[in-house]
Design a protein around this motif. Structure first.
Motif, PDB file in Angstrom:
ATOM      1  N   ILE A   9       0.842  -1.210   0.000  1.00 20.06           N
ATOM      2  CA  ILE A   9       0.000   0.000   0.000  1.00 20.06           C
ATOM      3  C   ILE A   9       0.869   1.249   0.000  1.00 20.06           C
ATOM      4  N   ILE A  10       1.896   1.266   0.829  1.00 25.32           N
ATOM      5  CA  ILE A  10       2.798   2.425   0.893  1.00 25.32           C
ATOM      6  C   ILE A  10       3.489   2.623  -0.455  1.00 25.32           C
ATOM      7  N   ARG A  11       3.941   1.530  -1.059  1.00 27.29           N
ATOM      8  CA  ARG A  11       4.608   1.610  -2.363  1.00 27.29           C
ATOM      9  C   ARG A  11       3.647   2.176  -3.410  1.00 27.29           C
ATOM     10  N   GLU A  12       2.415   1.689  -3.435  1.00 27.91           N
ATOM     11  CA  GLU A  12       1.422   2.186  -4.388  1.00 27.91           C
ATOM     12  C   GLU A  12       1.144   3.673  -4.177  1.00 27.91           C
ATOM     13  N   GLU A  13       1.069   4.088  -2.933  1.00 26.87           N
ATOM     14  CA  GLU A  13       0.816   5.500  -2.625  1.00 26.87           C
ATOM     15  C   GLU A  13       1.996   6.375  -3.053  1.00 26.87           C
ATOM     16  N   LEU A  14       3.207   5.882  -2.856  1.00 31.57           N
ATOM     17  CA  LEU A  14       4.388   6.645  -3.274  1.00 31.57           C
ATOM     18  C   LEU A  14       4.440   6.786  -4.790  1.00 31.57           C
ATOM     19  N   ALA A  16       1.833   6.714  -6.830  1.00 32.28           N
ATOM     20  CA  ALA A  16       0.756   7.629  -7.195  1.00 32.28           C
ATOM     21  C   ALA A  16       1.160   9.077  -6.919  1.00 32.28           C
ATOM     22  N   HIS A  17       1.808   9.290  -5.792  1.00 34.47           N
ATOM     23  CA  HIS A  17       2.270  10.640  -5.444  1.00 34.47           C
ATOM     24  C   HIS A  17       3.285  11.132  -6.471  1.00 34.47           C
ATOM     25  N   ASP A  18       4.208  10.272  -6.845  1.00 34.19           N
ATOM     26  CA  ASP A  18       5.229  10.623  -7.831  1.00 34.19           C
ATOM     27  C   ASP A  18       4.580  11.002  -9.163  1.00 34.19           C
ATOM     28  N   GLU A  19       3.566  10.252  -9.571  1.00 29.40           N
ATOM     29  CA  GLU A  19       2.869  10.552 -10.826  1.00 29.40           C
ATOM     30  C   GLU A  19       2.148  11.898 -10.750  1.00 29.40           C
ATOM     31  N   ARG A  20       1.550  12.199  -9.593  1.00 31.03           N
ATOM     32  CA  ARG A  20       0.871  13.496  -9.438  1.00 31.03           C
ATOM     33  C   ARG A  20       1.874  14.641  -9.533  1.00 31.03           C
ATOM     34  N   ILE A  21       3.024  14.478  -8.903  1.00 32.53           N
ATOM     35  CA  ILE A  21       4.061  15.521  -8.937  1.00 32.53           C
ATOM     36  C   ILE A  21       4.537  15.731 -10.375  1.00 32.53           C
ATOM     37  N   LYS A  22       4.748  14.640 -11.114  1.00 28.83           N
ATOM     38  CA  LYS A  22       5.182  14.758 -12.508  1.00 28.83           C
ATOM     39  C   LYS A  22       4.129  15.498 -13.330  1.00 28.83           C
ATOM     40  N   ALA A  23       2.868  15.176 -13.130  1.00 25.22           N
ATOM     41  CA  ALA A  23       1.787  15.828 -13.872  1.00 25.22           C
ATOM     42  C   ALA A  23       1.727  17.312 -13.533  1.00 25.22           C
TER      43      ALA A  23
END
Length: 53
Positions: A9-14, A16-23
């Motif tokens: 879960i933590i890995r998936e959240e990280l 997802a967070h990385d993808e949001r920052i890139k966007a």
């Protein structure tokens, strides 16, 4: 929940967070480019108006 599932879960959240920052970074760059383009258009329009007067 077991430890392995928590790690997943933590890995998936990280990720997802990385993808949001890139966007967000791409959005900021595009906005900056659009501002630059609009400024150039306005400058050219002003030159055109000044040149016609």
């Amino acid at each position: 929940m077991d430890e392995q599932r928590i790690r997943e879960i933590i890995r998936e959240e990280l990720i997802a967070h990385d993808e949001r920052i890139k966007a967000e970074t791409v959005t900021i760059r595009v906005n900056d480019q659009m501002k630059g383009t609009m400024l150039e258009i306005l400058k050219n329009m002003n030159r055109g108006v000044t040149g016609e007067s």
